[in-house]
Design a protein around this motif. Structure first.
Motif, PDB file in Angstrom:
ATOM      1  N   LEU A  69      47.803  51.515  50.140  1.00  0.00           N
ATOM      2  CA  LEU A  69      48.614  51.172  51.577  1.00  0.00           C
ATOM      3  C   LEU A  69      49.827  52.603  51.508  1.00  0.00           C
ATOM      4  CD1 LEU A  69      48.224  49.971  54.242  1.00  0.00           C
ATOM      5  CD2 LEU A  69      49.967  48.683  53.394  1.00  0.00           C
ATOM      6  N   ALA A  70      50.971  52.861  50.571  1.00  0.00           N
ATOM      7  CA  ALA A  70      51.630  53.727  50.615  1.00  0.00           C
ATOM      8  C   ALA A  70      50.978  54.958  50.735  1.00  0.00           C
ATOM      9  CB  ALA A  70      52.694  53.657  49.970  1.00  0.00           C
ATOM     10  N   MET A  79      42.170  35.913  39.796  1.00  0.00           N
ATOM     11  CA  MET A  79      40.349  36.218  39.712  1.00  0.00           C
ATOM     12  C   MET A  79      39.900  35.228  39.070  1.00  0.00           C
ATOM     13  SD  MET A  79      41.089  38.349  41.856  1.00  0.00           S
ATOM     14  CE  MET A  79      39.478  39.845  41.792  1.00  0.00           C
ATOM     15  N   ASP A  80      38.643  34.305  39.249  1.00  0.00           N
ATOM     16  CA  ASP A  80      37.534  33.665  38.357  1.00  0.00           C
ATOM     17  C   ASP A  80      36.719  33.586  39.880  1.00  0.00           C
ATOM     18  OD1 ASP A  80      37.283  32.230  36.288  1.00  0.00           O
ATOM     19  OD2 ASP A  80      38.995  30.416  36.256  1.00  0.00           O
ATOM     20  N   SER A  81      36.269  32.779  38.623  1.00  0.00           N
ATOM     21  CA  SER A  81      34.488  32.809  39.564  1.00  0.00           C
ATOM     22  C   SER A  81      33.620  31.586  38.801  1.00  0.00           C
ATOM     23  CB  SER A  81      33.683  33.429  39.845  1.00  0.00           C
ATOM     24  OG  SER A  81      32.466  34.584  38.747  1.00  0.00           O
ATOM     25  N   TRP A  82      32.813  30.788  39.400  1.00  0.00           N
ATOM     26  CA  TRP A  82      32.446  29.687  38.682  1.00  0.00           C
ATOM     27  C   TRP A  82      31.278  29.953  37.824  1.00  0.00           C
ATOM     28  CZ3 TRP A  82      26.409  28.729  39.507  1.00  0.00           C
ATOM     29  CH2 TRP A  82      26.712  29.074  40.914  1.00  0.00           C
ATOM     30  N   ASP A  83      30.641  30.849  37.810  1.00  0.00           N
ATOM     31  CA  ASP A  83      28.790  31.230  37.477  1.00  0.00           C
ATOM     32  C   ASP A  83      29.271  32.814  36.877  1.00  0.00           C
ATOM     33  OD1 ASP A  83      29.750  33.696  39.082  1.00  0.00           O
ATOM     34  OD2 ASP A  83      27.873  33.645  39.678  1.00  0.00           O
ATOM     35  N   GLY A  84      31.206  33.271  36.500  1.00  0.00           N
ATOM     36  CA  GLY A  84      31.554  34.300  35.590  1.00  0.00           C
ATOM     37  C   GLY A  84      30.817  35.549  35.634  1.00  0.00           C
ATOM     38  N   ALA A  85      29.753  36.244  36.778  1.00  0.00           N
ATOM     39  CA  ALA A  85      29.278  36.841  36.785  1.00  0.00           C
ATOM     40  C   ALA A  85      30.005  38.072  37.752  1.00  0.00           C
ATOM     41  CB  ALA A  85      28.360  36.912  38.467  1.00  0.00           C
ATOM     42  N   VAL A  86      31.633  38.081  38.020  1.00  0.00           N
ATOM     43  CA  VAL A  86      32.043  38.557  38.589  1.00  0.00           C
ATOM     44  C   VAL A  86      32.660  39.498  37.377  1.00  0.00           C
ATOM     45  CG1 VAL A  86      33.422  38.613  40.320  1.00  0.00           C
ATOM     46  CG2 VAL A  86      32.240  37.218  40.663  1.00  0.00           C
ATOM     47  N   ASP A  87      32.701  40.665  37.570  1.00  0.00           N
ATOM     48  CA  ASP A  87      33.479  41.454  37.148  1.00  0.00           C
ATOM     49  C   ASP A  87      34.817  41.367  37.258  1.00  0.00           C
ATOM     50  OD1 ASP A  87      35.136  43.330  35.710  1.00  0.00           O
ATOM     51  OD2 ASP A  87      33.581  45.113  35.918  1.00  0.00           O
ATOM     52  N   HIS A  88      35.961  40.643  36.699  1.00  0.00           N
ATOM     53  CA  HIS A  88      36.947  40.180  37.493  1.00  0.00           C
ATOM     54  C   HIS A  88      37.773  41.365  36.926  1.00  0.00           C
ATOM     55  CE1 HIS A  88      36.015  35.501  37.686  1.00  0.00           C
ATOM     56  NE2 HIS A  88      36.151  36.506  36.583  1.00  0.00           N
ATOM     57  N   GLY A  89      38.305  42.459  36.039  1.00  0.00           N
ATOM     58  CA  GLY A  89      38.963  43.520  36.050  1.00  0.00           C
ATOM     59  C   GLY A  89      38.526  44.668  36.906  1.00  0.00           C
ATOM     60  N   ALA A  90      37.589  44.828  37.365  1.00  0.00           N
ATOM     61  CA  ALA A  90      37.390  45.766  38.077  1.00  0.00           C
ATOM     62  C   ALA A  90      38.033  45.420  40.013  1.00  0.00           C
ATOM     63  CB  ALA A  90      35.983  46.142  38.828  1.00  0.00           C
ATOM     64  N   ASN A  91      37.833  44.036  39.914  1.00  0.00           N
ATOM     65  CA  ASN A  91      38.854  43.759  41.768  1.00  0.00           C
ATOM     66  C   ASN A  91      40.072  43.533  41.253  1.00  0.00           C
ATOM     67  OD1 ASN A  91      35.712  43.444  42.567  1.00  0.00           O
ATOM     68  ND2 ASN A  91      35.776  40.919  41.476  1.00  0.00           N
ATOM     69  N   ALA A  92      40.114  43.480  40.149  1.00  0.00           N
ATOM     70  CA  ALA A  92      41.779  42.776  40.443  1.00  0.00           C
ATOM     71  C   ALA A  92      42.253  44.292  40.003  1.00  0.00           C
ATOM     72  CB  ALA A  92      42.328  42.105  38.670  1.00  0.00           C
ATOM     73  N   ALA A  93      41.938  45.247  39.268  1.00  0.00           N
ATOM     74  CA  ALA A  93      42.699  47.100  39.323  1.00  0.00           C
ATOM     75  C   ALA A  93      42.629  47.265  40.804  1.00  0.00           C
ATOM     76  CB  ALA A  93      41.794  47.439  38.680  1.00  0.00           C
ATOM     77  N   LEU A  94      41.439  47.446  42.041  1.00  0.00           N
ATOM     78  CA  LEU A  94      41.688  47.292  43.345  1.00  0.00           C
ATOM     79  C   LEU A  94      42.348  46.606  43.961  1.00  0.00           C
ATOM     80  CD1 LEU A  94      40.094  48.979  45.293  1.00  0.00           C
ATOM     81  CD2 LEU A  94      38.423  47.578  46.066  1.00  0.00           C
ATOM     82  N   ILE A  95      42.591  45.158  43.456  1.00  0.00           N
ATOM     83  CA  ILE A  95      43.806  43.955  44.452  1.00  0.00           C
ATOM     84  C   ILE A  95      45.100  44.345  43.906  1.00  0.00           C
ATOM     85  CG2 ILE A  95      44.346  42.214  44.703  1.00  0.00           C
ATOM     86  CD1 ILE A  95      41.576  41.964  44.610  1.00  0.00           C
ATOM     87  N   ALA A  96      45.094  44.719  42.921  1.00  0.00           N
ATOM     88  CA  ALA A  96      46.095  45.274  42.167  1.00  0.00           C
ATOM     89  C   ALA A  96      47.385  46.560  42.625  1.00  0.00           C
ATOM     90  CB  ALA A  96      46.481  44.814  40.508  1.00  0.00           C
ATOM     91  N   ALA A  97      46.027  47.386  42.789  1.00  0.00           N
ATOM     92  CA  ALA A  97      46.277  48.749  42.970  1.00  0.00           C
ATOM     93  C   ALA A  97      46.809  49.122  44.944  1.00  0.00           C
ATOM     94  CB  ALA A  97      45.232  49.636  43.201  1.00  0.00           C
TER      95      ALA A  97
END
Length: 85
Positions: A51-52, A28-46
């Motif tokens: 799905l279940a 979870m990284d971006s070159w410009d730092g504009a992405v909210d990694h925590g929010a995206n990571a929480a969604l992906i981790a869930a």
């Protein structure tokens, strides 16, 4: 399609999504730092849990004959599983 089994978790120190066995699944990284990694990571981790839950809801709703919602959930589950309906 067979995905890495859950649960998945976000490891903030390395900005990675990790499996239960600590395998690296995504960064979870971006070159410009504009992405909210925590929010995206929480969604992906869930994703495995979501799905279940969707599959369980589909089984229940199918028995209740809720056609519209079943179709919507089925499409979302198919997309998550990489299947075309």
């Amino acid at each position: 399609m067979s995905a890495t089994p859950g649960p998945w978790r976000y490891e903030a120190a390395t900005k990675t999504i990790r499996s239960k066995s600590n395998y690296w699944l995504a960064t979870m990284d971006s070159w410009d730092g504009a992405v909210d990694h925590g929010a995206n990571a929480a969604l992906i981790a869930a994703a495995p849990d979501l799905l279940a839950a969707c599959n369980a809801a589909l089984a229940y709703l199918d028995a209740e004959d809720s056609a519209g919602l079943v179709a919507e959930l089925a499409a979302a589950v198919a997309k998550a599983e990489g299947v075309t309906l």
